[in-house]
Every structure is written in C-alpha cells, then in structure tokens.
Design an enzyme around this catalytic site. Structure first.
Site, PDB file in Angstrom:
ATOM      1  N   GLU A  37      56.812  -6.500 -13.965  1.00  0.00           N
ATOM      2  CA  GLU A  37      55.625  -7.033 -14.643  1.00  0.00           C
ATOM      3  C   GLU A  37      55.993  -7.702 -15.966  1.00  0.00           C
ATOM      4  O   GLU A  37      55.420  -8.718 -16.337  1.00  0.00           O
ATOM      5  CB  GLU A  37      54.590  -5.928 -14.865  1.00  0.00           C
ATOM      6  CG  GLU A  37      53.935  -5.440 -13.581  1.00  0.00           C
ATOM      7  CD  GLU A  37      53.143  -6.538 -12.861  1.00  0.00           C
ATOM      8  OE1 GLU A  37      52.821  -7.544 -13.491  1.00  0.00           O
ATOM      9  OE2 GLU A  37      52.892  -6.373 -11.658  1.00  0.00           O
ATOM     10  N   TYR A 120      47.675  -6.098 -20.321  1.00  0.00           N
ATOM     11  CA  TYR A 120      47.939  -6.484 -18.935  1.00  0.00           C
ATOM     12  C   TYR A 120      48.969  -5.544 -18.289  1.00  0.00           C
ATOM     13  O   TYR A 120      48.724  -4.974 -17.218  1.00  0.00           O
ATOM     14  CB  TYR A 120      48.439  -7.940 -18.860  1.00  0.00           C
ATOM     15  CG  TYR A 120      49.018  -8.215 -17.511  1.00  0.00           C
ATOM     16  CD1 TYR A 120      48.176  -8.434 -16.426  1.00  0.00           C
ATOM     17  CD2 TYR A 120      50.390  -8.124 -17.280  1.00  0.00           C
ATOM     18  CE1 TYR A 120      48.689  -8.589 -15.154  1.00  0.00           C
ATOM     19  CE2 TYR A 120      50.912  -8.277 -16.017  1.00  0.00           C
ATOM     20  CZ  TYR A 120      50.057  -8.507 -14.961  1.00  0.00           C
ATOM     21  OH  TYR A 120      50.575  -8.636 -13.698  1.00  0.00           O
ATOM     22  N   ASP A 138      45.365 -11.162 -15.362  1.00  0.00           N
ATOM     23  CA  ASP A 138      46.267 -12.166 -15.931  1.00  0.00           C
ATOM     24  C   ASP A 138      45.563 -13.532 -15.872  1.00  0.00           C
ATOM     25  O   ASP A 138      44.403 -13.637 -15.469  1.00  0.00           O
ATOM     26  CB  ASP A 138      47.624 -12.173 -15.206  1.00  0.00           C
ATOM     27  CG  ASP A 138      47.516 -12.692 -13.769  1.00  0.00           C
ATOM     28  OD1 ASP A 138      46.380 -12.926 -13.295  1.00  0.00           O
ATOM     29  OD2 ASP A 138      48.567 -12.868 -13.125  1.00  0.00           O
ATOM     30  N   CYS A 193      44.172 -20.174  -5.532  1.00  0.00           N
ATOM     31  CA  CYS A 193      43.259 -20.678  -6.560  1.00  0.00           C
ATOM     32  C   CYS A 193      44.075 -21.121  -7.781  1.00  0.00           C
ATOM     33  O   CYS A 193      43.911 -20.624  -8.887  1.00  0.00           O
ATOM     34  CB  CYS A 193      42.231 -19.600  -6.934  1.00  0.00           C
ATOM     35  SG  CYS A 193      40.822 -20.297  -7.809  1.00  0.00           S
ATOM     36  N   CYS A 200      41.384 -24.660  -1.539  1.00  0.00           N
ATOM     37  CA  CYS A 200      40.156 -24.013  -1.063  1.00  0.00           C
ATOM     38  C   CYS A 200      40.100 -23.833   0.452  1.00  0.00           C
ATOM     39  O   CYS A 200      39.636 -22.789   0.916  1.00  0.00           O
ATOM     40  CB  CYS A 200      38.940 -24.761  -1.582  1.00  0.00           C
ATOM     41  SG  CYS A 200      38.915 -24.865  -3.392  1.00  0.00           S
ATOM     42  N   CYS A 203      41.385 -20.569   1.399  1.00  0.00           N
ATOM     43  CA  CYS A 203      40.929 -19.428   0.589  1.00  0.00           C
ATOM     44  C   CYS A 203      39.925 -18.569   1.366  1.00  0.00           C
ATOM     45  O   CYS A 203      38.972 -19.097   1.955  1.00  0.00           O
ATOM     46  CB  CYS A 203      40.277 -19.948  -0.694  1.00  0.00           C
ATOM     47  SG  CYS A 203      39.682 -18.628  -1.756  1.00  0.00           S
ATOM     48  N   CYS A 209      32.274 -19.162  -2.693  1.00  0.00           N
ATOM     49  CA  CYS A 209      32.793 -19.464  -4.031  1.00  0.00           C
ATOM     50  C   CYS A 209      31.729 -20.207  -4.862  1.00  0.00           C
ATOM     51  O   CYS A 209      31.230 -21.273  -4.462  1.00  0.00           O
ATOM     52  CB  CYS A 209      34.053 -20.320  -3.900  1.00  0.00           C
ATOM     53  SG  CYS A 209      34.646 -20.967  -5.464  1.00  0.00           S
TER      54      CYS A 209
HETATM   55  S1  SF4 Z   1      37.325 -21.466  -2.843  1.00  0.00           S
HETATM   56 FE1  SF4 Z   1      36.929 -20.937  -5.002  1.00  0.00          FE
HETATM   57  S2  SF4 Z   1      38.147 -19.098  -5.337  1.00  0.00           S
HETATM   58 FE2  SF4 Z   1      38.927 -20.049  -3.470  1.00  0.00          FE
HETATM   59  S3  SF4 Z   1      40.606 -21.418  -4.111  1.00  0.00           S
HETATM   60 FE3  SF4 Z   1      38.731 -22.640  -4.084  1.00  0.00          FE
HETATM   61  S4  SF4 Z   1      37.994 -22.533  -6.188  1.00  0.00           S
HETATM   62 FE4  SF4 Z   1      39.420 -20.843  -5.930  1.00  0.00          FE
END
Ligand code: SF4
Length: 299
Positions: A37, A120, A138, A193, A200, A203, A209
């Site tokens: 870390e 952190y 972080d 992200c 996205c 994701c 989101c």
């Molecule tokens: S969908 Fe939202 S949380 Fe996911 S990568 Fe895109 S901006 Fe980031």
C-alpha cells in the site's frame, strides 16, 4: 439501485476481473500488504511489483527491516520515486518492533499512530489484511464514487471526512464483504472508471451510473495538466540519489556536481535531501555525503 446493490455488482465484477497481484493472495500477511500500500501510492503496479518482491524477500517481517539500516531500505527502493516513503517504512518497522512486538496492528487508530501511516494506508491495512469494514478511499475511489453515485464528472477537492462517509455508506454491513467491496471499488477506479476516458461499456455500474444517466456532462474549468518531471528539482534529487545509492560509501561533493550543471538548483536539491533525512554528511566532513544511516563503510 440500493447502495449495497452497487457494492454487489462491483464485487461480482472484481471476482471475475481482478488482477492477480501477490499482495492480494491468501496468506500474504499484514506486513506484505502494508508495504504494498505504501509503494502503490502515486506509483503504477508494474513498477511496484519487482521492488515489492525484492523488499519482502529481504525483509519478510518488520523486525528484519528494523534490524537493517535506513540506507539499505533506500537502496532497495531504487527508482520507485518519492524515496521518503522508504525512510518512513523503515521508521514504521522500528516502531512496530518497539510498540507491537513486530506485529502489524489491526485497529485503524493504532495504525494511524505509526510513522508514515496516513488515513488511506491505515484503512487499507485494516480492510485488506484483517477484513475490517473500513472505507478505503484513494483518488480512484473518489472519482468512481463521484461519477457513479453523485453524477459529477470528477471528484472535487479532497474532503477526507466527507469522502469516508460517502464511501462507507456504500459498503455492505458484513465486514469481510465490505473489505471485498473496498478492493472492488479500488480496482474499478484503477482499471475502468479511469480519469481521462472511462471505459463505461465494460463497467458493471453502467446501467445505473449517475454521471451517465445525466448525459455524461464534461468537467467544468480547465483540465489539469500532468506534472512535468524534466528539469524539476525532483529530477535533480533523483539523479543525486542514484549516485548515492550506488556508492556504498561516502561520496564527495565533486562527484555529485557532475549530475547537474546548475549549481543553484543542484545545491537546493541536495539541501532538500538532507532536510528530508534521506542523505547526511559523512562524519565531520561537510563535503562528503552518505545515505541516511549508512555508517560503518570505509570510504
Ligand atoms: S459507468 Fe460510471 S462508474 Fe462506470 S466507468 Fe463509466 S463513469 Fe465510471
């Protein structure tokens, strides 16, 4: 979507996509996790891996590091950058031996009292080494939470207490699951992200989101420029440190003069290294220098 559904989605994604990193493997131990870390702050995984492996092979326990000199810690740190972290890790090892029988404590408040352990790192160790329910925040997590939950294009200025509360509210109640969610948030922020162009479509949070649902508004104000390195005092400090690391004995000022032509900048960089405790004069001679604590070696 409830906050805990967000965590569940992140955990499922993490279980399928997390990088296999040695400090994440079962049995890595709290010391190995603590070292990772500290090394990972402001430093990419690829650069950390070989240094972490060498460090743990040489100093598998805090006691082993505490018995060695700060200079050796700085040497093994090598070109990882921000070498004060090596010095703080050595101080931390000494404190762990003196106060905790060489063990890494699990309690955040106790961890925070150790040299070089900030908000952190203390929470990362408590969560990842001991499975505690602690928000681990972080830069990457702040950005991911800002987008996915608040709908902002990026995280605002750090407000540690508010960030901790916001992230804690996303964690499942069960501690081990909360620790896994924290790891998942960090990995999502680091790999998906990302700052410039979030991925996205890959994701797990894309359908809910808040930033995407708001039409992905661009950040306001000027974009931050990446920090320059060439020509900075940081570069000069790095060049001076490279000579001292490789020397294994006192280095005369005339040798250090060769690394950088600008006398004023070189002098300022060297004085900074001395002020930071990374470098010290060798004995009574103001013109010869050694790494911190590098005594007992003949010139
Ligand atoms: S969908 Fe939202 S949380 Fe996911 S990568 Fe895109 S901006 Fe980031």
């Amino acid at each position: 979507m409830s906050d805990h559904t967000l965590a569940a989605k992140a955990i499922q994604w993490y279980d399928e996509n997390a990088r296999d990193l040695p400090w994440r493997r079962p049995g890595a131990g709290a010391w190995a996790i603590l070292v990772s870390e500290v090394m990972l702050q402001q430093t990419p995984v690829a650069r950390v891996l070989p240094v972490w492996e060498e460090w743990l092979a040489r100093w598998p326990t805090p006691a082993a590091l505490a018995a060695d000199t700060p200079a050796e810690a700085i040497r093994v740190w090598g070109r990882l950058g921000y070498p004060r972290r090596a010095l703080r890790l050595h101080e931390c090892a000494v404190a762990l031996v003196a106060r905790h029988d060489g063990e890494v404590p699990a309690d955040v408040e106790v961890l925070l009292a150790l040299p070089g352990i900030g908000a952190y790192t203390a929470r990362a160790v408590a969560a990842f080494a001991y499975g505690k329910r602690e928000p681990v925040v972080d830069t990457n997590v702040r950005r991911m939470v800002a987008r996915a939950v608040i709908g902002a294009p990026d995280a605002g200025p750090a407000t540690t207490a508010a960030d901790l509360v916001a992230t804690a509210s996303l964690l499942p109640a069960e501690p081990a699951l909360a620790a896994r969610a924290s790891a998942a948030f960090m990995e999502l922020g680091a790999l998906v992200c990302v700052a410039r162009a979030p991925r996205c479509p890959a994701c797990p949070l894309v359908s809910t989101c808040a930033w995407r649902l708001a039409g992905a508004p661009p950040p306001e104000g000027p974009t931050r420029r990446p920090q320059q390195y060439a020509g900075t005092d940081r570069q000069v400090r790095g060049l001076l440190m490279a000579v001292l690391r490789e020397a294994h004995g006192p280095v005369h000022r005339s040798r250090l003069d060769l690394v950088w032509a600008d006398d004023v900048q070189r002098g300022r960089a060297l004085a900074g290294l001395v002020a930071d405790g990374l470098v010290e004069p060798a004995g009574q001679d103001p013109d010869r220098f050694i790494l911190a604590g590098d005594h007992g070696i003949a010139p």
